[in-house]
Design a protein around this motif. Sequence first.
Motif, mmCIF file in Angstrom:
data_model
loop_
_atom_site.group_PDB
_atom_site.id
_atom_site.type_symbol
_atom_site.label_atom_id
_atom_site.label_comp_id
_atom_site.label_asym_id
_atom_site.label_seq_id
_atom_site.Cartn_x
_atom_site.Cartn_y
_atom_site.Cartn_z
ATOM 1 N N ALA A 32 0.848 -1.191 0.000
ATOM 2 C CA ALA A 32 0.000 0.000 0.000
ATOM 3 C C ALA A 32 0.878 1.233 0.000
ATOM 4 O O ALA A 32 1.887 1.285 0.710
ATOM 5 C CB ALA A 32 -0.920 0.024 1.218
ATOM 6 N N GLU A 33 0.516 2.205 -0.820
ATOM 7 C CA GLU A 33 1.234 3.479 -0.906
ATOM 8 C C GLU A 33 2.723 3.272 -1.161
ATOM 9 O O GLU A 33 3.565 3.930 -0.569
ATOM 10 C CB GLU A 33 1.012 4.300 0.371
ATOM 11 C CG GLU A 33 -0.450 4.653 0.586
ATOM 12 C CD GLU A 33 -0.671 5.448 1.854
ATOM 13 O OE1 GLU A 33 0.116 5.289 2.808
ATOM 14 O OE2 GLU A 33 -1.624 6.248 1.887
ATOM 15 N N ARG A 34 3.027 2.322 -2.053
ATOM 16 C CA ARG A 34 4.387 2.012 -2.498
ATOM 17 C C ARG A 34 5.252 1.387 -1.392
ATOM 18 O O ARG A 34 6.465 1.281 -1.541
ATOM 19 C CB ARG A 34 5.092 3.245 -3.074
ATOM 20 C CG ARG A 34 4.374 3.854 -4.292
ATOM 21 C CD ARG A 34 5.218 4.938 -4.940
ATOM 22 N NE ARG A 34 6.472 4.391 -5.410
ATOM 23 C CZ ARG A 34 7.665 4.965 -5.210
ATOM 24 N NH1 ARG A 34 7.747 6.091 -4.526
ATOM 25 N NH2 ARG A 34 8.759 4.410 -5.668
ATOM 26 N N ALA A 55 9.671 0.840 -1.067
ATOM 27 C CA ALA A 55 10.340 0.542 0.191
ATOM 28 C C ALA A 55 9.708 -0.712 0.789
ATOM 29 O O ALA A 55 8.577 -1.077 0.463
ATOM 30 C CB ALA A 55 10.215 1.704 1.174
ATOM 31 N N VAL A 56 10.468 -1.366 1.667
ATOM 32 C CA VAL A 56 10.025 -2.608 2.297
ATOM 33 C C VAL A 56 10.131 -2.456 3.807
ATOM 34 O O VAL A 56 11.154 -1.999 4.321
ATOM 35 C CB VAL A 56 10.892 -3.802 1.839
ATOM 36 C CG1 VAL A 56 10.439 -5.092 2.523
ATOM 37 C CG2 VAL A 56 10.854 -3.953 0.320
ATOM 38 N N VAL A 69 15.075 -0.978 3.016
ATOM 39 C CA VAL A 69 14.480 -2.034 3.833
ATOM 40 C C VAL A 69 14.517 -1.554 5.281
ATOM 41 O O VAL A 69 15.580 -1.251 5.819
ATOM 42 C CB VAL A 69 15.232 -3.366 3.703
ATOM 43 C CG1 VAL A 69 14.625 -4.421 4.628
ATOM 44 C CG2 VAL A 69 15.218 -3.860 2.259
ATOM 45 N N ILE A 70 13.341 -1.472 5.889
ATOM 46 C CA ILE A 70 13.217 -1.022 7.275
ATOM 47 C C ILE A 70 12.738 -2.207 8.104
ATOM 48 O O ILE A 70 11.648 -2.731 7.877
ATOM 49 C CB ILE A 70 12.213 0.134 7.397
ATOM 50 C CG1 ILE A 70 12.626 1.315 6.515
ATOM 51 C CG2 ILE A 70 12.071 0.571 8.855
ATOM 52 C CD1 ILE A 70 11.549 2.382 6.365
ATOM 53 N N VAL A 71 13.549 -2.638 9.045
ATOM 54 C CA VAL A 71 13.130 -3.703 9.945
ATOM 55 C C VAL A 71 12.400 -3.070 11.124
ATOM 56 O O VAL A 71 12.905 -2.130 11.742
ATOM 57 C CB VAL A 71 14.336 -4.529 10.425
ATOM 58 C CG1 VAL A 71 13.922 -5.495 11.523
ATOM 59 C CG2 VAL A 71 14.946 -5.304 9.268
ATOM 60 N N ALA A 72 11.225 -3.577 11.417
ATOM 61 C CA ALA A 72 10.430 -3.121 12.566
ATOM 62 C C ALA A 72 10.427 -4.248 13.585
ATOM 63 O O ALA A 72 9.674 -5.220 13.457
ATOM 64 C CB ALA A 72 9.015 -2.763 12.124
ATOM 65 N N VAL A 73 11.284 -4.140 14.583
ATOM 66 C CA VAL A 73 11.510 -5.218 15.548
ATOM 67 C C VAL A 73 10.443 -5.136 16.637
ATOM 68 O O VAL A 73 10.483 -4.266 17.497
ATOM 69 C CB VAL A 73 12.919 -5.122 16.157
ATOM 70 C CG1 VAL A 73 13.160 -6.313 17.087
ATOM 71 C CG2 VAL A 73 13.982 -5.079 15.066
ATOM 72 N N ALA A 91 7.409 3.165 11.338
ATOM 73 C CA ALA A 91 8.117 2.613 10.184
ATOM 74 C C ALA A 91 7.517 3.116 8.881
ATOM 75 O O ALA A 91 8.243 3.463 7.933
ATOM 76 C CB ALA A 91 8.078 1.084 10.231
ATOM 77 N N ARG A 92 6.189 3.177 8.821
ATOM 78 C CA ARG A 92 5.536 3.703 7.617
ATOM 79 C C ARG A 92 5.860 5.185 7.421
ATOM 80 O O ARG A 92 6.050 5.638 6.282
ATOM 81 C CB ARG A 92 4.025 3.505 7.706
ATOM 82 C CG ARG A 92 3.582 2.051 7.571
ATOM 83 C CD ARG A 92 2.066 1.941 7.512
ATOM 84 N NE ARG A 92 1.626 0.580 7.410
ATOM 85 C CZ ARG A 92 1.572 -0.113 6.275
ATOM 86 N NH1 ARG A 92 1.969 0.466 5.151
ATOM 87 N NH2 ARG A 92 1.143 -1.364 6.270
ATOM 88 N N ASP A 93 5.903 5.925 8.511
ATOM 89 C CA ASP A 93 6.245 7.344 8.404
ATOM 90 C C ASP A 93 7.658 7.518 7.864
ATOM 91 O O ASP A 93 7.898 8.373 6.988
ATOM 92 C CB ASP A 93 6.110 8.001 9.777
ATOM 93 C CG ASP A 93 6.520 9.469 9.742
ATOM 94 O OD1 ASP A 93 5.779 10.286 9.149
ATOM 95 O OD2 ASP A 93 7.591 9.800 10.296
ATOM 96 N N LEU A 94 8.601 6.739 8.376
ATOM 97 C CA LEU A 94 9.977 6.822 7.882
ATOM 98 C C LEU A 94 10.037 6.472 6.399
ATOM 99 O O LEU A 94 10.674 7.180 5.605
ATOM 100 C CB LEU A 94 10.873 5.887 8.690
ATOM 101 C CG LEU A 94 12.337 5.784 8.245
ATOM 102 C CD1 LEU A 94 13.026 7.142 8.234
ATOM 103 C CD2 LEU A 94 13.085 4.793 9.139
ATOM 104 N N ALA A 95 9.366 5.389 6.015
ATOM 105 C CA ALA A 95 9.355 5.006 4.600
ATOM 106 C C ALA A 95 8.749 6.110 3.742
ATOM 107 O O ALA A 95 9.261 6.433 2.661
ATOM 108 C CB ALA A 95 8.578 3.705 4.414
#
Length: 265
Positions: free
Chosen positions: A8-10, A48-49, A101-105, A193-197
């Motif tokens: 969603a939203e790229r 982005a992922v 690639v953003i890891v959300a731990v 994480a979505r905000d950063l992406a």
Amino acid sequence: MNVLVEVAERIALVTLNRPDRLNALDFATIDRLQALLDGFEADGEVGAVILTGAGERAFSAGADIHEFTGSVRAGVATAVRDFVLRGQRLTARIERFPKPVIVAVNGLAYGGGCEITEAAPLALASERASFAKPEIRLGMPPTFGGTQRLPRLAGRKRALALLLSGEPFSAAHALEIGLVNQVVPHEQLLPAARDLAGRILRHAPEAIAAVLAAATGGLDLSIGDGLALEAEQFRRVAASGRLLPGLEAWAARRGRDGRALNPAG
């Protein structure tokens, strides 16, 4: 399915989906992640992922020990081929991926889960997250790149204290040593994480890829070779034909009287 995907939203949200096994990385999960990254790289709708884990307990507790034990039982060559090199290919792919690639731990990030976090260019952690390099407790070193990336991130002595003790460490310590970019309240993890992406995706894909390639590739180079890599990435962006229109558009918006803030170095 062992991996869930939502675009969603790229932004592709990828969720490790083995919560009953603390999202352990079996061979099928690793292979699925590799295949997804191959698809995302070619997909213009994905910019982005975000990678996270299902459930409330773990991002990933590491390799699937039962499956790994079977590989070791089959012989050293089999274990290296099926387990070690498979995991190293995945973390190398994440590290060199041309899109962020953003890891959300969201919980435990032990062993291979910690190594994925090390390899990713960006990482956020829930305040509930915890990390560990427990491989030494099994009588082995980390095998998905942990002996190489953690010292580069944290410094040799701090990394060795974690690698040789196998003891868990907090999200706050992960932030202190540079393993994650930010620690956030648990319920804010995915929104953050979505905000950063989203803030990254405002910019041109070619420029994003150039920054990722130059910053990551330059880590293992001398400063001179790193600067040459930086110049080569600039050449690629300039040759794409999209740089000059962007500069001209900036000038048109800001005026040409020199009073506007210069966005370039």
